[in-house]
Design an enzyme around this catalytic site. Structure first.
Site, PDB file in Angstrom:
ATOM      1  N   THR A 153       0.865  -1.184   0.000  1.00 45.97           N
ATOM      2  CA  THR A 153       0.000   0.000   0.000  1.00 45.97           C
ATOM      3  C   THR A 153       0.900   1.232   0.000  1.00 45.97           C
ATOM      4  OG1 THR A 153      -0.261  -0.267   2.394  1.00 45.97           O
ATOM      5  CG2 THR A 153      -2.070  -1.032   0.998  1.00 45.97           C
ATOM      6  N   LYS A 198       3.835  -6.826   4.184  1.00 44.66           N
ATOM      7  CA  LYS A 198       3.605  -5.448   3.763  1.00 44.66           C
ATOM      8  C   LYS A 198       3.244  -4.637   4.989  1.00 44.66           C
ATOM      9  CE  LYS A 198       0.272  -3.414   3.303  1.00 44.66           C
ATOM     10  NZ  LYS A 198      -0.518  -2.466   4.185  1.00 44.66           N
ATOM     11  N   THR A 231      -3.313  -3.078   8.906  1.00 43.91           N
ATOM     12  CA  THR A 231      -2.657  -2.457   7.742  1.00 43.91           C
ATOM     13  C   THR A 231      -1.415  -3.238   7.332  1.00 43.91           C
ATOM     14  OG1 THR A 231      -3.433  -0.385   8.513  1.00 43.91           O
ATOM     15  CG2 THR A 231      -1.912  -0.273   6.744  1.00 43.91           C
ATOM     16  N   GLU A 270       6.475   4.852   7.335  1.00 44.72           N
ATOM     17  CA  GLU A 270       6.095   6.051   6.589  1.00 44.72           C
ATOM     18  C   GLU A 270       6.929   7.250   7.029  1.00 44.72           C
ATOM     19  OE1 GLU A 270       1.489   4.760   5.669  1.00 44.72           O
ATOM     20  OE2 GLU A 270       1.908   6.057   7.380  1.00 44.72           O
ATOM     21  N   ASN A 308       0.110  10.557   5.445  1.00 40.12           N
ATOM     22  CA  ASN A 308      -1.201  10.245   6.021  1.00 40.12           C
ATOM     23  C   ASN A 308      -2.208  11.356   5.785  1.00 40.12           C
ATOM     24  OD1 ASN A 308      -1.173   7.546   7.572  1.00 40.12           O
ATOM     25  ND2 ASN A 308       0.821   8.460   7.973  1.00 40.12           N
ATOM     26  N   SER A 345      -6.119  10.942  -1.178  1.00 34.03           N
ATOM     27  CA  SER A 345      -6.194  11.829  -2.344  1.00 34.03           C
ATOM     28  C   SER A 345      -5.503  11.208  -3.545  1.00 34.03           C
ATOM     29  CB  SER A 345      -5.557  13.174  -2.016  1.00 34.03           C
ATOM     30  OG  SER A 345      -4.213  13.016  -1.619  1.00 34.03           O
TER      31      SER A 345
END
Length: 412
Positions: A155, A181, A192, A279, A407, A412
């Site tokens: 992702t 992942k 997640t 991230e 995040n 978007s």
């Protein structure tokens, strides 16, 4: 940019006899990317799983929990782009429909299929596109597709995560290959993130379940990126029995210990890869707690440090504001902690320095030393609680501007 993590070399990812993988572009969230994976297992394969403790668990997690006890699992199906979580009864219907559709293609029972989803929470699963993609993923089934599958389950990951190891048991070569992942919403309170490890060893079902729990505890249950436990966390191990070894059923045997160590080694490498690809991460941090009265209190202290936004932002800035670490230790919930006996070290692969003792700054500590150490990408915080012999390690990363941007822009 991942911290000291590279895309796996496809040649290093070894096929596991009895496992075939196929991928497809189903357009589940975005067009033009591989987002659907099917894993087919040989008859007689043993499967064990550990799942999120989030009470708002995703529909596929609920269905996996329904199907696993029936045994004889023959296939896994994984979609990315949509978590199918917070989707109510329709989500459960969609997960069951996915299992039924794949079962029909493979000529197996729907209860022999385990579904997995990852992506945006609280949005309906585009079931039509997923079902339309299944025949394409099945047509793509091959033994050497671990590299493709590792990419298809991503992702917000920046790199695919997959590793292989081999051992010899009873004169038979055993291959262990896994993929995972995850990059954000990571604190797998499971068991997640998704993790899948397959081997071709013959091993008893009960023993495989024990090995899976033990491997999860020191790997996927010892990492955190942001302290959020996802609705979809799942870790699955597979043993196809194709290697031809005598079935391993005695947990105390040398064969069982070797297989358990190897499964755990692969799980730790995959779990650490998730943190390295956290991230926005720029630092990989090992939080090592020793001298605890028991392992649980060591883990509480480790997670207090690893979850602290103040600690994580200081490490991002390479700022030796180490009082933040002391504060986190202090609120970890050890009511009778004697801070006068506690010691704290800061280190990287090249050096380590004592920074706190006797309830304050270590006499020999200089802030310029701390600043120098913190410039490295690999860092260690080591704490001696001076309460006993227990220890625990948690792996985490820093908190950067990149995490906020990823995040903030996620949908978007």
């Amino acid at each position: 940019m991942a911290v000291n993590l590279k895309t796996p070399n496809p040649a290093d990812l070894l096929p596991v006899p009895g496992v075939r993988l196929g991928v497809a572009q189903a357009g589940i969230r975005k067009a033009g990317r591989y987002d659907l994976t099917v894993i087919e297992l040989a008859p007689g394969s043993r499967v064990a799983g550990v799942f999120t403790q989030n009470r708002f668990c995703a529909a596929p997690v609920a269905v996996c929990r329904e199907h696993l006890p029936h045994g004889s699992i023959r296939a896994l199906v994984i979609n990315t782009g949509n978590a199918n979580a917070g989707t109510g009864g329709q989500g459960l219907d969609d997960s069951r429909a996915t299992c039924g559709a794949l079962a029909e293609i493979l000529a197996i029972d729907a209860r022999q299929v385990l579904p997995f989803s990852t992506g945006v929470i609280h949005e309906p699963l585009p079931i039509g596109r997923l079902l339309a993609g299944l025949p394409h993923a099945v047509a793509d089934l091959r033994a050497d597709s671990w590299f493709s599958a590792a990419h298809a389950i991503m992702t917000t990951d920046t790199l695919a995560k997959a590793v292989s190891e081999q051992i010899v048991i009873g004169g038979k070569t055993i291959t262990v290959t896994g993929m995972s992942k995850g990059a954000g919403m990571i604190r797998p309170n499971m068991a997640t993130m998704l993790g899948f490890i397959a081997c071709d060893a013959a091993v008893g079902q009960t023993l495989l379940e024990t090995m899976t729990l033990e491997a999860a505890d020191v790997s996927f249950n010892s990492i955190t990126v942001d302290g959020d436990t996802s609705t979809n966390d799942s870790f699955v191990t597979i043993a196809t029995g194709q290697a031809g070894n005598t079935e391993i059923i005695d947990a105390a045997s040398d064969e069982a210990r070797l297989l358990a160590r190897t499964l755990t080694s692969v799980a730790i490498r995959l779990a650490q890869s998730i943190v390295r690809d956290g991230e926005g991460a720029t630092k990989f941090m090992s939080i090592e707690i020793e001298g605890g009265a028991n392992r649980e209190e060591c883990r509480r202290v480790a997670y207090a440090i690893a979850h602290s936004p103040l600690v994580k932002t200081a490490f991002f800035a390479s700022d030796p504001n180490l009082g933040r670490i002391l504060a986190a230790i202090g609120y970890a919930g050890i009511d009778d902690l004697n801070v006068e006996r506690l010691r704290v070290w800061l280190g990287n692969p090249e050096e380590e320095t004592l920074v706190a003792e006797h309830g304050g700054r270590a006499a020999g500590y200089a802030e310029e030393t701390g600043a120098r150490i913190m410039k490295q990408a690999e860092l260690t915080v080591r704490v001696d609680l001076a309460r006993g012999q227990a220890k625990a390690t948690v792996w985490t990363c820093d908190l950067s501007y990149g995490y906020v941007k990823i995040n903030a822009d996620y949908r978007s």
